[in-house]
Design a protein around this motif. Structure first.
Motif, PDB file in Angstrom:
ATOM      1  N   MET A   1      22.354  68.443  45.895  1.00  0.00           N
ATOM      2  CA  MET A   1      22.797  66.676  46.390  1.00  0.00           C
ATOM      3  C   MET A   1      23.885  66.407  45.455  1.00  0.00           C
ATOM      4  O   MET A   1      24.585  64.951  45.594  1.00  0.00           O
ATOM      5  N   PHE A   2      24.260  66.660  44.296  1.00  0.00           N
ATOM      6  CA  PHE A   2      25.730  66.666  43.937  1.00  0.00           C
ATOM      7  C   PHE A   2      26.795  67.488  44.509  1.00  0.00           C
ATOM      8  O   PHE A   2      27.717  66.511  44.938  1.00  0.00           O
ATOM      9  N   SER A   3      26.517  68.506  44.601  1.00  0.00           N
ATOM     10  CA  SER A   3      28.074  68.911  44.607  1.00  0.00           C
ATOM     11  C   SER A   3      28.683  69.148  46.643  1.00  0.00           C
ATOM     12  O   SER A   3      29.427  68.851  47.492  1.00  0.00           O
ATOM     13  N   LYS A   4      26.444  69.090  47.501  1.00  0.00           N
ATOM     14  CA  LYS A   4      27.199  69.460  48.753  1.00  0.00           C
ATOM     15  C   LYS A   4      26.553  67.789  49.476  1.00  0.00           C
ATOM     16  O   LYS A   4      28.204  67.243  50.586  1.00  0.00           O
ATOM     17  N   GLU A   5      25.965  66.796  49.118  1.00  0.00           N
ATOM     18  CA  GLU A   5      25.690  66.134  50.054  1.00  0.00           C
ATOM     19  C   GLU A   5      26.219  65.234  49.150  1.00  0.00           C
ATOM     20  O   GLU A   5      26.656  63.495  49.448  1.00  0.00           O
ATOM     21  N   LYS A   6      26.728  64.696  47.304  1.00  0.00           N
ATOM     22  CA  LYS A   6      27.587  64.006  46.683  1.00  0.00           C
ATOM     23  C   LYS A   6      26.899  62.825  46.378  1.00  0.00           C
ATOM     24  O   LYS A   6      27.221  61.368  47.218  1.00  0.00           O
ATOM     25  N   SER A   7      25.467  62.984  46.365  1.00  0.00           N
ATOM     26  CA  SER A   7      24.742  61.528  47.103  1.00  0.00           C
ATOM     27  C   SER A   7      24.136  61.341  45.379  1.00  0.00           C
ATOM     28  O   SER A   7      23.023  60.348  44.629  1.00  0.00           O
ATOM     29  N   VAL A   8      24.433  62.274  44.168  1.00  0.00           N
ATOM     30  CA  VAL A   8      24.130  62.117  43.246  1.00  0.00           C
ATOM     31  C   VAL A   8      25.759  61.690  42.223  1.00  0.00           C
ATOM     32  O   VAL A   8      26.758  63.018  42.153  1.00  0.00           O
ATOM     33  N   ALA A   9      25.262  60.904  41.792  1.00  0.00           N
ATOM     34  CA  ALA A   9      27.073  61.026  40.268  1.00  0.00           C
ATOM     35  C   ALA A   9      26.494  61.210  38.904  1.00  0.00           C
ATOM     36  O   ALA A   9      28.027  62.059  38.908  1.00  0.00           O
ATOM     37  N   ILE A  10      25.695  61.909  38.648  1.00  0.00           N
ATOM     38  CA  ILE A  10      25.290  62.547  37.203  1.00  0.00           C
ATOM     39  C   ILE A  10      24.390  63.716  37.201  1.00  0.00           C
ATOM     40  O   ILE A  10      23.126  63.289  37.893  1.00  0.00           O
ATOM     41  N   VAL A  11      24.718  65.238  37.449  1.00  0.00           N
ATOM     42  CA  VAL A  11      24.245  66.224  37.359  1.00  0.00           C
ATOM     43  C   VAL A  11      23.509  67.247  35.832  1.00  0.00           C
ATOM     44  O   VAL A  11      24.460  67.357  35.509  1.00  0.00           O
ATOM     45  N   ILE A  12      22.877  67.180  35.486  1.00  0.00           N
ATOM     46  CA  ILE A  12      22.502  68.618  34.123  1.00  0.00           C
ATOM     47  C   ILE A  12      22.664  69.909  35.458  1.00  0.00           C
ATOM     48  O   ILE A  12      22.701  70.215  36.397  1.00  0.00           O
TER      49      ILE A  12
ATOM     50  N   LYS B   1      32.804  75.911  46.191  1.00  0.00           N
ATOM     51  CA  LYS B   1      33.629  74.555  47.045  1.00  0.00           C
ATOM     52  C   LYS B   1      34.447  72.701  46.432  1.00  0.00           C
ATOM     53  O   LYS B   1      33.418  72.209  47.793  1.00  0.00           O
ATOM     54  N   TRP B   2      33.845  72.362  45.116  1.00  0.00           N
ATOM     55  CA  TRP B   2      33.930  71.306  45.270  1.00  0.00           C
ATOM     56  C   TRP B   2      34.417  70.595  45.339  1.00  0.00           C
ATOM     57  O   TRP B   2      35.991  70.492  44.837  1.00  0.00           O
ATOM     58  N   ASP B   3      34.578  69.030  46.578  1.00  0.00           N
ATOM     59  CA  ASP B   3      35.810  69.219  47.807  1.00  0.00           C
ATOM     60  C   ASP B   3      35.822  67.568  46.484  1.00  0.00           C
ATOM     61  O   ASP B   3      35.330  66.650  47.128  1.00  0.00           O
ATOM     62  N   MET B   4      35.360  67.491  45.177  1.00  0.00           N
ATOM     63  CA  MET B   4      35.456  66.305  44.818  1.00  0.00           C
ATOM     64  C   MET B   4      36.418  65.892  43.742  1.00  0.00           C
ATOM     65  O   MET B   4      36.558  67.142  42.666  1.00  0.00           O
ATOM     66  N   ASN B   5      36.718  64.687  42.618  1.00  0.00           N
ATOM     67  CA  ASN B   5      37.506  64.744  42.341  1.00  0.00           C
ATOM     68  C   ASN B   5      35.891  64.713  40.377  1.00  0.00           C
ATOM     69  O   ASN B   5      35.413  63.906  41.047  1.00  0.00           O
ATOM     70  N   TRP B   6      35.612  65.802  39.817  1.00  0.00           N
ATOM     71  CA  TRP B   6      34.533  65.740  38.970  1.00  0.00           C
ATOM     72  C   TRP B   6      35.322  66.334  37.719  1.00  0.00           C
ATOM     73  O   TRP B   6      35.894  66.772  37.681  1.00  0.00           O
TER      74      TRP B   6
END
Length: 483
Positions: free
Chosen positions: A313-324, A337-342
């Motif tokens: 949900m965090f890395s693929k769907e990008k629907s979670v903002a903070i994840v453990i 391939k995290w295509d986000m600014n993390w």
């Protein structure tokens, strides 16, 4: 017996690649050593999470000088004795409780041992059909080194446990090089004996999607935030936007349930009965439920509390903002391939319990009771955990079990994908005490998680969920005893 022995001489192998703990292995790619793990967020091959204690004292040298095995300081100028001649020829058989294969072992451990002991050869055995630990003992297959999780009971059950305190004393080996929790926990589990040395440590950290923070105008996380602060930040990020449900927070509930200063008991060691319906677990639920229930009566709570689904949900769907997640950022960011600014933020504590931290997942390297080459096995293990080797692994993103303060500045310095990231946050500010993770513990924890999910879904109140979890856990424990 179907052999799973991997022969160094001819490359013959039969093995499985299953991994059961979150600690990374390394593999070769374009001349570099990289981490890989299929199951846990940090690769149990995974190796990651060193907690560098601020009170570490002065940095130990690679020569192994330091206090003797009984904790007393060695005489001034004393150095550790050399276990064996570096040119000695020997073949050591390695049994890994974590599965794997010969090539993986050589890439992640064997090659480093051979730098000092070039004539050491290895056979590798992994659990499989005909090669369970019980099978190899029955067949009287010689074992020299065992790679294990903290659950060493299966090793004790087949009589392969061996206290190496005599070797530590014989070679004046400095145990104070290691994070105290890694040695203390081993001795706690074994009744004061030291079966081996810790070679890998992994744990948890927080990852966050800066794009979502920017989208909703929420300030980024910082290193001083507590869980109370994380909860408030996550609440601001939880919303429906453009028809999409965004979740401020998700992550492996195991990391949160095991978080502690003193290890919580899931099962009473004397009565072997679950201890889930008590004030301790009620307090834990009361403080954790708000983190996971920002979307009221969420119909699929396991999506938020499971390691794999929350990560997706965090890395693929990008629907979670903070994840453990397990602290294997270098591996995950590249392979997925995290295509986000993390970025990364340290695993927080609660304001009311500042000394609590996530439990480490430790990979131990044990000397087998049946080994005819105890000194050589000990030499191989101490070479792998030497400063020179561990320093190299740290540069590739691994977090070793050593408390050498110099490692912090080297962490992930050889991983281009982590340049500019808050990599020091991969190291928890403090580790919690480790539980003894036997089959009864695992059964009780599974029922506790099930109860927690029911509370998140609005199906049960906390008291009912805990009572039913304890009853279900005791039923499972009884079934395990009857086998």
């Amino acid at each position: 017996m179907r052999s799973a022995i991997i022969e160094a001489a001819n490359g013959r192998k039969r093995c499985h690649n299953k991994r059961d703990e979150p600690v990374p292995t390394y593999y070769r790619r374009e001349g570099q050593v990289k981490m890989r793990n299929k199951k846990s967020w940090l690769g149990t091959a995974a190796m990651a999470s060193l907690v560098l204690l601020a009170a570490c004292g002065k940095e130990e040298g690679a020569d192994g000088t330091g206090p003797s095995a009984d904790g007393q300081k060695a005489p001034a100028g004393a150095k550790a004795a050399e276990p064996v001649d570096p040119n000695k020829q020997v073949e050591l058989t390695v049994y890994s409780m974590l599965s794997g294969n010969y090539e993986g072992f050589m890439a992640s451990e064997g090659q480093y041992i051979q730098r000092k002991y070039p004539n050491f050869k290895f056979k590798f055995i992994a659990p499989g059909t005909g090669t369970s630990l019980k099978d190899v003992v029955t067949a009287k297959t010689p074992i020299d080194i065992i790679i294990s999780t903290p659950d060493v009971q299966p090793i004790i059950d087949v009589g392969l446990d061996s206290d190496i305190s005599d070797l530590v004393q014989k070679y004046n080996y400095d145990l104070n090089r290691f994070l105290p929790v890694t040695i203390d926990s081993m001795k706690h589990i074994t009744g004061g004996k030291l079966f081996g040395l810790p070679g890998r440590v992994s744990s948890y950290t927080l990852y966050y999607n800066k794009d979502l923070f920017d989208k909703f105008g929420v300030p980024y996380l910082n290193d001083k935030m507590t869980w109370d602060d994380i909860q408030e930040t996550a609440r601001r990020l939880t919303r429906v936007d453009g028809g999409v449900q965004y979740y401020g927070f998700a992550g492996d509930i195991i990391a949160m349930l095991d978080m502690n200063e003193k290890a919580p008991q899931y099962v009473d060691p004397k009565t072997q009965q679950a201890t889930l319906s008590n004030d301790y677990w009620k307090r834990v639920f009361d403080r954790l439920v708000p983190l996971y229930s920002m979307v009221p009566n969420f119909a699929e709570p396991t999506k938020l509390t499971n390691l794999t689904t929350s990560r997706n949900m965090f890395s693929k769907e990008k629907s979670v903002a903070i994840v453990i997640g397990v602290n294997d950022a270098g591996t995950r960011a590249v392979s997925e391939k995290w295509d986000m600014n993390w970025d990364i933020s340290p695993f927080p504590s609660f304001k009311s319990n500042p000394k609590e931290g996530p439990q480490p997942s430790v990979r131990y390297y044990l000397v087998s009771a049946t080994s005819k080459f105890r000194d050589e096995a000990f030499a191989a293990i101490t070479q792998f955990v030497s400063d020179d080797v561990q320093r190299e692994l740290v540069k590739e993103g691994a977090t070793p079990p050593l408390q050498n303060v110099g490692y912090a500045d080297l962490l992930a310095s050889g991983v281009p994908e982590l340049k500019g990231k808050n990599v020091k946050a991969l190291i928890p500010p403090v580790y919690g005490e480790m539980n003894m993770k036997d089959q009864y513990y695992i059964a009780a924890r599974a029922e506790l998680i099930n109860g927690f999910n029911k509370v998140i879904a609005g199906q049960k109140d906390v008291n009912t969920a805990l009572r039913e979890a304890e009853e279900a856990a005791n039923k499972k424990i009884a079934e395990l005893k009857s086998k």
